[in-house]
Design a protein around this motif. Structure first.
Motif, PDB file in Angstrom:
ATOM      1  N   GLY A   1       0.792  -1.229   0.000  1.00  0.00           N
ATOM      2  CA  GLY A   1       0.000   0.000   0.000  1.00  0.00           C
ATOM      3  C   GLY A   1       0.818   1.269   0.000  1.00  0.00           C
ATOM      4  N   HIS A   2       1.883   1.297  -0.750  1.00  0.00           N
ATOM      5  CA  HIS A   2       2.738   2.482  -0.807  1.00  0.00           C
ATOM      6  C   HIS A   2       1.890   3.732  -1.075  1.00  0.00           C
ATOM      7  CE1 HIS A   2       6.602   4.514  -1.265  1.00  0.00           C
ATOM      8  NE2 HIS A   2       6.011   5.218  -2.201  1.00  0.00           N
ATOM      9  N   GLY A   3       1.934   4.687  -0.138  1.00  0.00           N
ATOM     10  CA  GLY A   3       1.202   5.941  -0.294  1.00  0.00           C
ATOM     11  C   GLY A   3      -0.278   5.868   0.046  1.00  0.00           C
ATOM     12  N   ASP A   4      -0.801   4.700   0.399  1.00  0.00           N
ATOM     13  CA  ASP A   4      -2.228   4.541   0.701  1.00  0.00           C
ATOM     14  C   ASP A   4      -2.390   4.269   2.196  1.00  0.00           C
ATOM     15  OD1 ASP A   4      -4.872   3.638   1.060  1.00  0.00           O
ATOM     16  OD2 ASP A   4      -4.944   2.834  -0.990  1.00  0.00           O
TER      17      ASP A   4
ATOM     18  N   ILE B   1       0.045   4.047  18.386  1.00  0.00           N
ATOM     19  CA  ILE B   1      -0.073   4.160  16.933  1.00  0.00           C
ATOM     20  C   ILE B   1       0.843   5.294  16.489  1.00  0.00           C
ATOM     21  CG2 ILE B   1      -1.660   4.543  15.006  1.00  0.00           C
ATOM     22  CD1 ILE B   1      -3.948   3.836  17.073  1.00  0.00           C
ATOM     23  N   TYR B   2       1.791   4.964  15.631  1.00  0.00           N
ATOM     24  CA  TYR B   2       2.739   5.947  15.112  1.00  0.00           C
ATOM     25  C   TYR B   2       2.337   6.274  13.678  1.00  0.00           C
ATOM     26  CZ  TYR B   2       5.351   4.011  19.025  1.00  0.00           C
ATOM     27  OH  TYR B   2       5.730   3.583  20.273  1.00  0.00           O
ATOM     28  N   ILE B   3       2.178   7.564  13.382  1.00  0.00           N
ATOM     29  CA  ILE B   3       1.714   7.979  12.058  1.00  0.00           C
ATOM     30  C   ILE B   3       2.632   9.059  11.504  1.00  0.00           C
ATOM     31  CG2 ILE B   3      -0.185   9.010  10.765  1.00  0.00           C
ATOM     32  CD1 ILE B   3      -2.064   7.910  12.888  1.00  0.00           C
ATOM     33  N   VAL B   4       3.075   8.841  10.271  1.00  0.00           N
ATOM     34  CA  VAL B   4       3.906   9.830   9.593  1.00  0.00           C
ATOM     35  C   VAL B   4       3.028  11.012   9.190  1.00  0.00           C
ATOM     36  CG1 VAL B   4       5.310  10.272   7.530  1.00  0.00           C
ATOM     37  CG2 VAL B   4       5.549   8.104   8.773  1.00  0.00           C
ATOM     38  N   ASP B   5       3.497  12.218   9.508  1.00  0.00           N
ATOM     39  CA  ASP B   5       2.793  13.457   9.152  1.00  0.00           C
ATOM     40  C   ASP B   5       1.320  13.423   9.574  1.00  0.00           C
ATOM     41  OD1 ASP B   5       5.154  14.495   8.028  1.00  0.00           O
ATOM     42  OD2 ASP B   5       4.700  13.584   6.094  1.00  0.00           O
ATOM     43  N   TYR B   6       1.092  13.128  10.839  1.00  0.00           N
ATOM     44  CA  TYR B   6      -0.255  12.961  11.388  1.00  0.00           C
ATOM     45  C   TYR B   6      -1.144  14.176  11.155  1.00  0.00           C
ATOM     46  CZ  TYR B   6      -3.879  12.367  14.960  1.00  0.00           C
ATOM     47  OH  TYR B   6      -5.067  12.269  15.628  1.00  0.00           O
ATOM     48  N   LYS B   7      -2.321  13.906  10.605  1.00  0.00           N
ATOM     49  CA  LYS B   7      -3.353  14.916  10.406  1.00  0.00           C
ATOM     50  C   LYS B   7      -4.644  14.331  10.974  1.00  0.00           C
ATOM     51  CE  LYS B   7      -1.182  16.455   6.157  1.00  0.00           C
ATOM     52  NZ  LYS B   7      -0.171  15.403   6.040  1.00  0.00           N
TER      53      LYS B   7
ATOM     54  N   MET C   1       9.642   7.662   8.797  1.00  0.00           N
ATOM     55  CA  MET C   1       9.808   6.253   9.124  1.00  0.00           C
ATOM     56  C   MET C   1      10.618   5.738   7.943  1.00  0.00           C
ATOM     57  SD  MET C   1       6.671   3.654  10.158  1.00  0.00           S
ATOM     58  CE  MET C   1       5.852   4.732  11.295  1.00  0.00           C
ATOM     59  N   SER C   2      10.645   4.471   7.721  1.00  0.00           N
ATOM     60  CA  SER C   2      11.268   3.968   6.498  1.00  0.00           C
ATOM     61  C   SER C   2      10.508   4.547   5.303  1.00  0.00           C
ATOM     62  CB  SER C   2      11.208   2.438   6.470  1.00  0.00           C
ATOM     63  OG  SER C   2      11.903   1.905   7.583  1.00  0.00           O
ATOM     64  N   PRO C   3      11.162   4.813   4.196  1.00  0.00           N
ATOM     65  CA  PRO C   3      10.489   5.422   3.044  1.00  0.00           C
ATOM     66  C   PRO C   3       9.234   4.652   2.633  1.00  0.00           C
ATOM     67  CG  PRO C   3      12.848   5.317   2.670  1.00  0.00           C
ATOM     68  CD  PRO C   3      12.572   4.557   3.944  1.00  0.00           C
ATOM     69  N   GLY C   4       8.111   5.375   2.501  1.00  0.00           N
ATOM     70  CA  GLY C   4       6.859   4.783   2.062  1.00  0.00           C
ATOM     71  C   GLY C   4       5.976   4.281   3.192  1.00  0.00           C
TER      72      GLY C   4
END
Length: 136
Positions: A45-48, A79-85, A116-119
């Protein structure tokens, strides 16, 4: 194993988690952060974000089962979220969380992180308490 879920009268009552969880049992299970990876360790799910959230929670369920724990025995998740919105991510997290936990609402925290790791967009870890006799 017993979990006592407490929402104190002088704190807001959250929809998707419990403010305080008191756990009693004979065995602690600590699950490392589960990422949206397939059995071969490849990102799915890269990007999803929705696809990644469902898989991360699904992997969390599989990790719990391997330890003989059930989702309703989880007392805390992170729960860790990249760029959390909040407005964008919370409804998706709630859906994935309900898919695994149903009506059970463990204590939780959401942590917004920069990279995090890319993607990779999400990671979820957990702590569960089970009775020794429940391990199979």
């Amino acid at each position: 194993m017993t979990l006592e879920c407490i929402n104190p009268n002088d704190l807001p009552i959250p929809e998707m988690y419990t403010q305080v969880v008191v756990a009693t049992g004979s065995k602690l299970v600590f699950v490392s952060g589960q990422q949206p990876e397939d059995i071969h360790g490849k990102l799915v799910g890269h990007g999803d974000f929705a696809v990644q959230a469902r898989l991360a929670f699904g992997n969390l369920g599989r990790a719990l089962a391997a330890a003989g724990a059930r989702p309703e025995q989880v007392c805390k998740i992170t729960i860790y979220i990249v760029d959390y919105k909040r407005d964008e991510h919370v409804p998706i997290i709630e859906e994935a969380q309900i898919e695994l936990f149903g009506d059970h609402k463990p204590a939780n925290v959401v942590v917004g992180i920069a990279v995090m790791s890319p993607g990779y967009l999400i990671e979820v870890d957990a702590i569960a308490v089970i009775d020794h006799t429940a391990v199979g």
